[in-house]
Write a protein that holds these residues in place. Structure first.
Motif, PDB file in Angstrom:
ATOM      1  N   ALA A 343     -31.440  -2.141 -16.174  1.00  0.00           N
ATOM      2  CA  ALA A 343     -31.523  -2.394 -17.614  1.00  0.00           C
ATOM      3  C   ALA A 343     -30.145  -2.246 -18.249  1.00  0.00           C
ATOM      4  CB  ALA A 343     -32.517  -1.433 -18.261  1.00  0.00           C
ATOM      5  N   GLU A 346     -27.748  -5.156 -16.583  1.00  0.00           N
ATOM      6  CA  GLU A 346     -28.081  -6.538 -16.937  1.00  0.00           C
ATOM      7  C   GLU A 346     -28.359  -6.740 -18.413  1.00  0.00           C
ATOM      8  OE1 GLU A 346     -30.775  -8.587 -14.322  1.00  0.00           O
ATOM      9  OE2 GLU A 346     -30.429  -7.133 -12.718  1.00  0.00           O
ATOM     10  N   GLY A 347     -28.901  -5.697 -19.049  1.00  0.00           N
ATOM     11  CA  GLY A 347     -29.234  -5.838 -20.463  1.00  0.00           C
ATOM     12  C   GLY A 347     -28.345  -5.041 -21.387  1.00  0.00           C
ATOM     13  N   TYR A 354     -34.919  -5.944 -19.832  1.00  0.00           N
ATOM     14  CA  TYR A 354     -33.992  -6.948 -19.333  1.00  0.00           C
ATOM     15  C   TYR A 354     -34.809  -8.075 -18.714  1.00  0.00           C
ATOM     16  CZ  TYR A 354     -34.560  -4.512 -14.812  1.00  0.00           C
ATOM     17  OH  TYR A 354     -35.063  -3.918 -13.679  1.00  0.00           O
ATOM     18  N   GLU A 355     -34.244  -9.238 -18.707  1.00  0.00           N
ATOM     19  CA  GLU A 355     -34.983 -10.467 -18.417  1.00  0.00           C
ATOM     20  C   GLU A 355     -35.680 -10.440 -17.065  1.00  0.00           C
ATOM     21  OE1 GLU A 355     -36.799 -13.974 -18.587  1.00  0.00           O
ATOM     22  OE2 GLU A 355     -35.775 -13.003 -20.279  1.00  0.00           O
TER      23      GLU A 355
END
Length: 401
Positions: A343, A346-347, A354-355
């Protein structure tokens, strides 16, 4: 790369802990005892896997004496489960000395390796030292595919020879197969190969950014549309016969996961920082190999000082599932394997969505029969344009007044 959890009837399922193990896990979580430690002793590697997240240059690995000191500190801190990984651990000329010292201190030792340097002598030595399990990365039963991922010709043959040697010596062996676009079409052959060898396996969906933040490896990830047929097949037992299933424990998830589910982790985002952590070859301590939150360095402080006193470790420990603004209210949360480290990577938010996690949660929920599953984050994103439009209209009306 060697350093890279049960059958999935609906959502990703993990075997529950035995009552004794559950009590042990609960006690270590409550008391913040580092029950399980993952220690990379080198980032150097004799393979160059296309998806690897590591920098393979040696920037000053801990010496044997430094590793011995750290092992002593871990033993004093209550660590029981110790995993050595890399890079390729067999590139350390002092590996067997490190393993011998680890066993003298009473650790339950597991290894992660590509195994291409393991011959009969090394296999016998591992047995003599009491190593419990060896996890070997296998990307395909097709040498052309496997070797194209490792970039080492003959690597599949050498790894499989080592697995057979290890099995013949009575060692527990597990195959880990990170799944990506390059080997998507041949994962079933890895499953069949594991059954033939009589070893458990994990098909690992986790492809991560590099440790320096480079997101290039993410381009290798299979899409949701590509993964869904595989999820369907695995939940139905695939092509594996009952006989094969009995001889090869099936797993679809993460090769990093402990594979043990316990109620002690209720409302915790994961075990990282609570009763497990990661130590790099340079002595840096992190809550997890997938959580780039450096808590301290063991060349500067003792393990206990970092584990107990680090503000970063305390910050990670304080996070609760119920505090997650978006994920805590997600209707398909039970199908999600959200990783706080990913998370963040990536986010950009340790506590955020996160995606990839949302995408996989929706796939697992759909596979379980949930009609039109939508994650809380995707629902929020879908509603945002309408909300923004209403705010713009209200702002325009205020301006007119």
């Amino acid at each position: 790369m060697s350093g890279t959890a049960g059958t999935m009837p609906t959502a990703p399922a993990m075997p529950g802990a035995t009552p004794l193990m559950d009590r042990l896990i609960r006690r270590t979580v409550e008391r913040h005892v580092p029950l399980s430690v993952h220690m990379d002793i080198t980032y150097r590697c004799n393979e160059r896997c296309v998806h690897c997240y590591l920098d393979h240059e040696d920037h000053g690995e801990l010496t044997k004496d430094e590793v011995f000191r750290v092992l002593g500190e871990l033993a004093e801190s209550g660590t029981l489960l110790l995993t050595f990984s890399g890079g390729e651990i067999f590139l350390r000329k002092d590996l067997f000395e490190i393993l011998e010292r680890s066993r003298e201190l009473g650790f339950d030792v597991s290894l992660k390796t590509n195994a291409i340097l393991i011959h009969a002598m090394q296999a016998r030595k591992l047995v003599e030292l009491g190593v419990r399990r060896v996890q070997v990365s296998i990307y395909s039963a097709d040498a052309a595919i496997h070797d194209s991922i490792t970039k080492v010709r003959g690597s599949l043959e050498r790894s499989l020879t080592a697995i057979r040697l290890l099995k013949a010596q009575g060692l527990q062996v597990k195959i880990a197969c990170p799944l990506m676009k390059q080997n998507l079409s041949s994962y079933q052959e890895v499953v069949d190969l594991a059954a033939e060898l009589g070893v458990p396996y994990v098909i690992d969906l986790t492809i991560t950014p590099k440790m320096d933040g480079d997101r290039e490896p993410l381009s290798l990830r299979a899409t949701g549309a590509e993964l869904f047929p595989i999820l369907q097949e695995r939940s139905c037992g695939g092509r594996a016969s009952a006989e094969k299933a009995a001889s090869s424990a099936e797993s679809l998830g993460s090769a990093v996961s402990s594979s043990v589910e316990s109620t002690a982790y209720d409302d915790l985002t994961c075990s990282a920082g609570h009763n497990s952590c990661y130590i790099s070859p340079y002595g840096d301590v992190f809550p997890c190999v997938q959580m780039p939150v450096a808590a301290g360095n063991l060349r500067q402080k003792s393990f206990q000082e970092v584990w107990r006193g680090s503000s970063e470790m305390k910050r990670v420990r304080a996070i609760r599932e119920s505090q997650l603004r978006v994920c805590s209210k997600c209707e398909i949360r039970e199908f999600c394997e959200r990783c706080p480290g990913l998370a963040m990577m990536e986010g950009g938010d340790l506590m955020g969505p996160y995606e990839r996690a949302c995408e996989l949660a929706e796939l697992h929920a759909r596979n379980a029969g949930v009609a039109n599953p939508v994650s809380a984050w995707h629902r929020e994103q879908a509603n945002r344009p309408a909300a923004d439009s209403r705010r713009e209209t209200a702002s325009a009306r205020s301006a007119e007044l």
